[in-house]
Design an enzyme around this catalytic site. Sequence first.
Site: not given
Length: 544
Positions: A191, A354, A381-382, A516, A518
């Site tokens: 509320q 990273g 990557c890293l 990447h 992902e």
Amino acid sequence: MARFIFITGGVVSSLGKGLMAASLAALLQARGYTVRIRKFDPYLNVDPGTMSPYQHGEVYVTDDGAETDLDLGHYERFTGVNARQSDNVTSGRIYQQIIARERRGDYLGATVQVIPHVTDAIKAFALADTEGLDFVLCEIGGTVGDIESLPFIEAIRQLRNELGRENTAVVHVTLVPYISAAGELKTKPTQHSVRELTSLGVQPDLLLCRCEHPLPATERAKIALFCNVRPEAVIQALDAASIYAVPPQYHAEGLDAEVLRHFGLEAPPPDLARWTDILDRYNHPEGEVTIAVVGKYVGLPDAYKSLNEALVHGGLANRVKVAVRWIDAEVFEQDDSAITAQLEPMHGILVPGGFGERGSEGKIASVRFARERRLPFLGICLGMQMACIEAARNTAGVSGASSTEFGPTDEPVVGIITEWMSSEGLQQRSAQGDLGGTMRLGAYEAVLAGNSHVSRLYNGATRISERHRHRYEVNVAYRERLEQGGLVFSGMSPDGLLPEIVERPDHPWFVGVQFHPELKSKPFDPHPLFAGFIAAALRQSRLV
Ligand code: GLN
């Protein structure tokens, strides 16, 4: 003209507004509508690119090279619609533009103010690039009542008048806490938060009430009465067992039906087959694999949001549950025996992206363990850069191999890139330049070697496009020596200068990628590298 749905949050942060927006978009899509989701972030950073993962979680990178809020990852994963730079804006970016215009003299002597200049810029951002869409969902970061979000709420108020109430909806996400001492759900915070929103001139049309216990009809009615919405527009949003259960659950609670009713639209029921299939795979795995992720920000799951999701997707593709062990790479630097103790029971080892030197020796040691013990390995990557340094040191006789990211070195197996080609032409950077927005960012193509492991994983493709976010690059000058040691460069940039993928043909499954993967994985379309990695982990689990 597109209809606009604004999503605000009240009471507390972390209510899952992003997931809610993604789920509502997925439901509208399942009813045949086209959607796009946008995020307004009230903070003053120009983008989250320079923020620590501990502050902000993962930085999600789009095809067009924007560094954005991780909620855009949810949006893409749930709708399959590729996000763009124009789908995420921060107060910082808006002020940057306004101040640049002010300096140029574009305001012709006017006093530059929050209303109308900042609110106009917010509205322009919301409206840009929306032709042909049925729905645009705009999520406002933060919590109603924050000083920083005021211009965004004001922009919504104005837009509702300009576009017409019938073309806009406001969904306010709130919390209905359970007070165990009283054994009751409490509606007061909701509320208050709706009162706060209406005091800014914005009356919500729907309330999505996050709760740990079912919301009884009496409490719904009470919320409806005090908050001035229809009882049917008070949607119960119980905690879900998995994020994939959220769209079907919100549908069952009537969210999409109520949104369509608000807009006066009639549509066939949603086709939720995609979600039913995902949930079935998720809830009924036929096995389990354990993957070690050896990284740096392991204390905060949000720092590896897309990675975690992509691993789950790899599991969905193989109908197995993926248990992830998040391991701090530094542990392996202090204690040699920790490596064997912690990594031996694993079915796969992943070294993620990273920044910085901290933990790098632990990551390199993990790569070595995966190579020598023939455990499935994915370096991202890293992680790929560490795989190349490991190969240089231990299989190519380059004992001093390192990355210039970690300081000056005589053997820069990984070095800074100061020039590269993009679709917009030659990109140039200097080592001393700004850190923000200056990496090699966004989608770049890679050419895959025929008959390589990765080209088979990518279904025989010879050219792929993946998203990048890095400043350093594996140094192609070391290629021959690394290949002689068994690490093959199986993916290169189209000009042949930048290594994109390395693999070990003599290993059961060993792949390093500079990009990447992902970021592009979807629950209904798992990324081939994750599907392949988990399949290899599954084979490994059957060996032991
Ligand atoms: N720090 C490395 C670079 O900038 C890797 C970046 C990453 O993993 N995203 O190149």
